[in-house]
Design a protein around this motif. Structure first.
Motif, PDB file in Angstrom:
ATOM      1  N   GLY A 179      38.609  -4.841  -0.398  1.00  0.00           N
ATOM      2  CA  GLY A 179      37.228  -5.459   0.083  1.00  0.00           C
ATOM      3  C   GLY A 179      36.197  -4.464   0.669  1.00  0.00           C
ATOM      4  N   GLY A 180      36.385  -3.416   0.947  1.00  0.00           N
ATOM      5  CA  GLY A 180      35.519  -2.100   1.460  1.00  0.00           C
ATOM      6  C   GLY A 180      34.920  -1.359   0.397  1.00  0.00           C
ATOM      7  N   VAL A 181      35.532  -1.550  -0.828  1.00  0.00           N
ATOM      8  CA  VAL A 181      35.039  -0.516  -1.835  1.00  0.00           C
ATOM      9  C   VAL A 181      35.014  -1.237  -3.088  1.00  0.00           C
ATOM     10  CG1 VAL A 181      37.581   0.290  -2.202  1.00  0.00           C
ATOM     11  CG2 VAL A 181      35.699   1.882  -2.597  1.00  0.00           C
ATOM     12  N   ALA A 182      36.021  -2.136  -3.581  1.00  0.00           N
ATOM     13  CA  ALA A 182      35.634  -2.708  -5.044  1.00  0.00           C
ATOM     14  C   ALA A 182      34.348  -3.123  -5.279  1.00  0.00           C
ATOM     15  CB  ALA A 182      36.536  -3.951  -5.067  1.00  0.00           C
ATOM     16  N   THR A 247      25.198  -2.078   2.612  1.00  0.00           N
ATOM     17  CA  THR A 247      25.200  -2.273   4.226  1.00  0.00           C
ATOM     18  C   THR A 247      26.399  -2.775   4.569  1.00  0.00           C
ATOM     19  OG1 THR A 247      22.726  -2.120   4.130  1.00  0.00           O
ATOM     20  CG2 THR A 247      24.075  -3.366   5.968  1.00  0.00           C
ATOM     21  N   SER A 248      27.176  -2.577   5.581  1.00  0.00           N
ATOM     22  CA  SER A 248      28.326  -3.114   6.194  1.00  0.00           C
ATOM     23  C   SER A 248      27.649  -3.568   7.471  1.00  0.00           C
ATOM     24  CB  SER A 248      29.207  -2.257   6.324  1.00  0.00           C
ATOM     25  OG  SER A 248      30.050  -2.140   5.339  1.00  0.00           O
ATOM     26  N   GLY A 249      28.214  -4.980   7.746  1.00  0.00           N
ATOM     27  CA  GLY A 249      27.718  -5.346   9.259  1.00  0.00           C
ATOM     28  C   GLY A 249      28.502  -6.325   9.794  1.00  0.00           C
ATOM     29  N   ALA A 290      28.937   4.842  -1.273  1.00  0.00           N
ATOM     30  CA  ALA A 290      27.891   4.158  -0.207  1.00  0.00           C
ATOM     31  C   ALA A 290      28.932   3.135   0.382  1.00  0.00           C
ATOM     32  CB  ALA A 290      26.588   3.788  -0.836  1.00  0.00           C
ATOM     33  N   ASP A 291      29.576   2.243  -0.561  1.00  0.00           N
ATOM     34  CA  ASP A 291      30.176   1.100  -0.041  1.00  0.00           C
ATOM     35  C   ASP A 291      31.346   1.374   1.056  1.00  0.00           C
ATOM     36  OD1 ASP A 291      31.315  -1.311   0.268  1.00  0.00           O
ATOM     37  OD2 ASP A 291      32.058  -1.759  -1.734  1.00  0.00           O
ATOM     38  N   ALA A 292      32.212   2.412   0.776  1.00  0.00           N
ATOM     39  CA  ALA A 292      33.374   2.809   1.335  1.00  0.00           C
ATOM     40  C   ALA A 292      32.850   3.488   2.715  1.00  0.00           C
ATOM     41  CB  ALA A 292      34.282   3.915   0.488  1.00  0.00           C
ATOM     42  N   TRP A 293      31.714   4.265   2.634  1.00  0.00           N
ATOM     43  CA  TRP A 293      31.349   4.974   3.961  1.00  0.00           C
ATOM     44  C   TRP A 293      30.597   4.023   4.874  1.00  0.00           C
ATOM     45  CZ3 TRP A 293      33.315   9.258   6.147  1.00  0.00           C
ATOM     46  CH2 TRP A 293      34.097  10.061   5.199  1.00  0.00           C
ATOM     47  N   ALA A 294      29.990   3.088   4.117  1.00  0.00           N
ATOM     48  CA  ALA A 294      29.286   2.223   5.221  1.00  0.00           C
ATOM     49  C   ALA A 294      30.560   1.458   5.959  1.00  0.00           C
ATOM     50  CB  ALA A 294      28.548   1.135   4.471  1.00  0.00           C
ATOM     51  N   THR A 295      31.717   1.131   5.413  1.00  0.00           N
ATOM     52  CA  THR A 295      32.713   0.311   6.197  1.00  0.00           C
ATOM     53  C   THR A 295      33.219   1.409   6.938  1.00  0.00           C
ATOM     54  OG1 THR A 295      33.006  -0.961   3.928  1.00  0.00           O
ATOM     55  CG2 THR A 295      34.892  -1.064   5.796  1.00  0.00           C
ATOM     56  N   ALA A 296      33.575   2.835   6.579  1.00  0.00           N
ATOM     57  CA  ALA A 296      33.928   3.541   7.527  1.00  0.00           C
ATOM     58  C   ALA A 296      33.277   4.027   8.856  1.00  0.00           C
ATOM     59  CB  ALA A 296      34.074   4.982   6.817  1.00  0.00           C
TER      60      ALA A 296
END
Ligand code: AMP
Ligand code: MG
Length: 346
Positions: A179-182, A247-249, A290-296
């Motif tokens: 869910g954090g990268v796909a 963006t992750s939030g 961008a997706d994976a590192w926003a979650t990290a």
């Protein structure tokens, strides 16, 4: 005399204005072909191909391929679908060899790399913890410490062997969640499909995470606006010629137990929802990064900025509605330039 000079200046200015409108009037040479397919990764989706007028059919073919790519990624990597490859891996018993597609294999290898680079903060093996906290949200009561420990112990990268022809688990209980990268991977696939159709500009937006290239229909760089989790004014706005912004939030996705919001991002080090980072925005060349590192960074907060790969930019909001601060790394600070750092409480 002074009056005459003024008139001359006015006449000159008018001439310049007319000349400018002629020279830079609305550019009608390009057209944006837009599609908003439904049912993509459980969220909104907008695909745009900007092409010279007359090439709309090429654009449509690019959008067809992009839509198909997104549906394929969902079909392979969604834990919501029993039929997905990731669900087959999660159901598999220890020592069983599960063959997987090249796409899934590459996302697994990438996820394990980011796990190492983020010191374990980004951990795609955290599925049991995610299930535990989702159930807690549905039932409205916090999990017991022993349950959290058990969930944390039951799955880790040392329980997965990534082989050329598939995946093998060492334990039945080991399970994955992409869910954090796909979504990032899917955005990249869709983006490449549109670009391959030969466009002047491309935009792929899945649930607010985007990748762009080239120009919009007016021939200008794509405008990116970063939402403020605590107020109506945007946190930032900038033009982007090529790249991705994710963006992750926890301000939109969370579970609420006894009136307390818990982030949908788990801190794998504690087995508990990550705290104190309401919003992280990452700019990178591709969307998977961008997706994976926003979650990290949603787990690590500002302390994770030093771990970002070279050239990756980040903007974080830490704190809460009453007291929050905006933090950027040097690369992002340079991008924001005169936009600066507005108070995040506005
Ligand atoms: P995102 O919105 O991209 O930050 O992804 C959040 C999703 O990633 C969650 O809904 C989970 O499916 C998954 N997830 C939660 N915590 C983690 C973590 N620490 N590492 C990797 N994936 C996670
Ligand atoms: Mg993510």
């Amino acid at each position: 005399m002074a009056g005459r000079v003024a008139v001359v200046v006015v006449v000159l200015l008018t001439a310049i204005a007319i000349w400018q409108t002629r020279g830079t009037g609305p550019d009608l040479s390009r057209v944006a072909v837009v599609r908003s397919p439904e049912g993509i990764m459980g969220t909104t989706c907008t695909l745009v191909a900007v092409v010279p007028r007359g090439r709309e059919a090429h654009a449509q073919r690019g959008l067809d391929a992009a839509e198909q790519a997104l549906r394929e990624v969902d079909a392979l990597m969604s834990t919501y679908l029993e039929s997905s490859e990731i669900s087959a891996v999660n159901r598999a018993a220890a020592d069983e060899l599960v063959s997987v597609s090249e796409e899934l294999a590459s996302v697994l290898v990438y996820s394990r790399d980011v796990w190492r680079a983020s010191d374990g903060a980004f951990d795609a093996t955290c599925r049991p913890m995610i299930e535990l906290w989702r159930r807690a949200g549905r039932e409205g009561s916090l999990p017991a410490d022993a349950e959290m420990d058990a969930a944390r112990e039951s799955s880790s990268w040392k329980d997965f062997e990534l082989l050329d022809n598939g995946v093998r688990k060492a334990k039945d209980t080991a399970r994955l969640d992409l869910g954090g990268v796909a979504k990032g991977f899917g955005i990249d696939r869709a983006f490449e499909a549109i670009r391959a159709a030969g466009c002047d500009g491309v935009l792929v937006d899945v649930g607010g995470d985007v990748r762009v290239d080239g120009v919009d229909a007016r021939g200008e760089a794509w405008k990116i606006t970063v939402r403020n989790p605590f107020g109506p004014k945007p946190l930032a706005a900038f033009g982007l010629a090529a790249g991705s912004v994710c963006t992750s939030g926890d301000y939109e996705r969370f579970v609420e137990i006894d009136g307390v919001r818990h982030s949908h991002i788990i801190d794998p080090r504690t087995g508990r929802p990550a705290g104190s980072v309401p919003s992280v925005t990452v700019v990178a060349t591709d969307a998977m990064t961008a997706d994976a590192w926003a979650t990290a960074l949603g787990v690590l907060g500002a302390e994770g900025l030093d771990r970002l790969p070279t050239g990756v930019e980040a903007l974080l909001v830490e704190g809460d509605e009453r007291s929050c601060r905006m933090i950027t790394n040097r690369e992002m600070e340079r991008r924001l330039g005169e936009f600066g750092k507005p108070p995040c409480s506005e």
